[in-house]
Design a protein around this motif. Structure first.
Motif, mmCIF file in Angstrom:
data_model
loop_
_atom_site.group_PDB
_atom_site.id
_atom_site.type_symbol
_atom_site.label_atom_id
_atom_site.label_comp_id
_atom_site.label_asym_id
_atom_site.label_seq_id
_atom_site.Cartn_x
_atom_site.Cartn_y
_atom_site.Cartn_z
ATOM 1 N N GLU A 12 0.980 -1.241 -0.066
ATOM 2 C CA GLU A 12 -0.045 0.213 0.071
ATOM 3 C C GLU A 12 0.742 1.407 0.124
ATOM 4 N N LYS A 13 2.063 1.071 0.812
ATOM 5 C CA LYS A 13 2.862 2.477 0.960
ATOM 6 C C LYS A 13 3.697 2.495 -0.131
ATOM 7 N N PHE A 14 4.317 1.641 -1.059
ATOM 8 C CA PHE A 14 5.133 1.627 -2.148
ATOM 9 C C PHE A 14 4.832 1.102 -3.669
ATOM 10 N N LEU A 15 3.922 0.210 -3.557
ATOM 11 C CA LEU A 15 3.900 -0.811 -4.664
ATOM 12 C C LEU A 15 2.486 -0.693 -5.465
ATOM 13 N N ARG A 16 1.845 0.401 -5.180
ATOM 14 C CA ARG A 16 0.552 0.721 -6.064
ATOM 15 C C ARG A 16 0.836 1.231 -7.477
ATOM 16 N N LYS A 17 1.956 2.176 -7.636
ATOM 17 C CA LYS A 17 2.238 2.826 -8.798
ATOM 18 C C LYS A 17 3.766 2.870 -8.548
ATOM 19 N N PHE A 18 4.544 2.800 -9.464
ATOM 20 C CA PHE A 18 5.933 3.091 -9.446
ATOM 21 C C PHE A 18 6.472 4.216 -10.266
ATOM 22 N N TYR A 19 7.412 4.737 -9.415
ATOM 23 C CA TYR A 19 8.227 6.052 -9.857
ATOM 24 C C TYR A 19 9.640 6.103 -9.972
ATOM 25 N N ASP A 20 10.251 6.543 -10.665
ATOM 26 C CA ASP A 20 11.855 6.759 -10.911
ATOM 27 C C ASP A 20 12.140 7.882 -9.827
ATOM 28 N N LYS A 21 13.318 7.988 -9.832
ATOM 29 C CA LYS A 21 14.008 9.064 -8.823
ATOM 30 C C LYS A 21 13.622 10.329 -9.416
ATOM 31 N N GLU A 22 13.241 10.674 -10.621
ATOM 32 C CA GLU A 22 12.732 11.951 -11.116
ATOM 33 C C GLU A 22 11.286 12.118 -11.145
ATOM 34 N N GLY A 23 10.577 11.119 -10.654
ATOM 35 C CA GLY A 23 8.983 11.051 -10.551
ATOM 36 C C GLY A 23 8.245 10.550 -11.308
ATOM 37 N N ASN A 24 8.691 10.200 -12.771
ATOM 38 C CA ASN A 24 8.303 9.578 -13.680
ATOM 39 C C ASN A 24 7.822 8.109 -13.330
ATOM 40 N N GLU A 25 6.401 7.821 -13.937
ATOM 41 C CA GLU A 25 5.886 6.662 -13.446
ATOM 42 C C GLU A 25 6.475 5.645 -14.315
ATOM 43 N N ILE A 26 6.837 4.448 -13.868
ATOM 44 C CA ILE A 26 7.565 3.482 -14.423
ATOM 45 C C ILE A 26 6.708 2.160 -14.339
ATOM 46 N N SER A 27 7.425 1.132 -15.007
ATOM 47 C CA SER A 27 6.936 -0.224 -14.928
ATOM 48 C C SER A 27 7.156 -0.993 -13.730
ATOM 49 N N ASN B 22 8.383 -4.060 -13.567
ATOM 50 C CA ASN B 22 9.681 -4.653 -14.012
ATOM 51 C C ASN B 22 10.849 -3.614 -13.598
ATOM 52 N N LYS B 23 10.701 -2.572 -14.341
ATOM 53 C CA LYS B 23 11.723 -1.511 -13.980
ATOM 54 C C LYS B 23 11.960 -1.242 -12.636
ATOM 55 N N TYR B 24 10.825 -0.921 -11.816
ATOM 56 C CA TYR B 24 11.301 -0.636 -10.442
ATOM 57 C C TYR B 24 11.605 -1.862 -9.694
ATOM 58 N N ALA B 25 11.438 -2.944 -9.942
ATOM 59 C CA ALA B 25 11.820 -4.451 -9.302
ATOM 60 C C ALA B 25 13.332 -4.319 -9.546
ATOM 61 N N ALA B 26 13.857 -3.935 -10.731
ATOM 62 C CA ALA B 26 15.187 -3.936 -11.426
ATOM 63 C C ALA B 26 16.172 -2.922 -10.520
ATOM 64 N N MET B 27 15.250 -1.804 -10.410
ATOM 65 C CA MET B 27 15.902 -0.618 -9.623
ATOM 66 C C MET B 27 16.014 -0.980 -8.108
ATOM 67 N N CYS B 28 15.408 -1.981 -7.581
ATOM 68 C CA CYS B 28 15.473 -2.282 -6.125
ATOM 69 C C CYS B 28 16.257 -3.430 -5.982
ATOM 70 N N GLY B 29 16.794 -4.155 -7.192
ATOM 71 C CA GLY B 29 17.470 -5.358 -7.110
ATOM 72 C C GLY B 29 16.669 -6.721 -7.056
ATOM 73 N N LEU B 30 15.526 -6.585 -7.296
ATOM 74 C CA LEU B 30 14.537 -7.588 -6.980
ATOM 75 C C LEU B 30 13.694 -7.945 -8.347
ATOM 76 N N SER B 31 13.253 -9.396 -8.216
ATOM 77 C CA SER B 31 12.454 -9.717 -9.327
ATOM 78 C C SER B 31 11.320 -9.227 -9.377
ATOM 79 N N SER B 32 10.483 -9.134 -10.602
ATOM 80 C CA SER B 32 9.104 -8.518 -10.504
ATOM 81 C C SER B 32 8.302 -9.686 -9.816
ATOM 82 N N ARG C 140 15.526 1.065 0.532
ATOM 83 C CA ARG C 140 16.556 2.014 -0.054
ATOM 84 C C ARG C 140 16.133 2.629 -1.318
ATOM 85 N N GLN C 141 15.499 2.007 -2.122
ATOM 86 C CA GLN C 141 14.976 2.644 -3.267
ATOM 87 C C GLN C 141 13.954 3.789 -3.239
ATOM 88 N N GLU C 142 13.167 3.705 -1.915
ATOM 89 C CA GLU C 142 12.415 4.676 -1.774
ATOM 90 C C GLU C 142 12.839 5.769 -0.694
#
Length: 98
Positions: A24-39, A41-51, A75-77
């Protein structure tokens, strides 16, 4: 119910609530460091996790969440573990009755 069964049931409840809280806190919509919405899959990769790990956390029943996974999301957030667990405790309390 044996003490071991009680602990297992409590652990299941804690994991479920923690997954739901993090989702609820972090995983409803995904954003990069610039605030752009991302997929996811991309968010998971940024976290070092699998989708699929992100998908498991987002399920209502949750899963047995390793602290390293929680740390990677925090760390990602740019969010401290202390703050996350403090908010979790404020939301759900310290004890989980069976």
């Amino acid at each position: 119910m044996t003490p071991s069964e009680k602990h297992n049931k409590t652990n299941f409840i804690v994991n479920k609530k923690l997954c739901n809280f993090i989702a609820e806190k972090f995983l409803r919509k995904f954003y990069d460091k610039e605030g752009n919405e991302i997929s996811q899959n991309k968010y998971a990769a940024m976290c070092g996790l699998s989708s699929s790990t992100i998908s498991k956390i987002k399920t209502e029943e949750g899963y047995d969440l390793p602290i390293s996974t929680i740390y990677n999301i925090c760390r990602q957030e740019n969010y401290s573990l202390k703050k996350l667990f403090s908010e979790f405790e404020q939301t759900y309390g310290k004890n989980f009755p069976i």
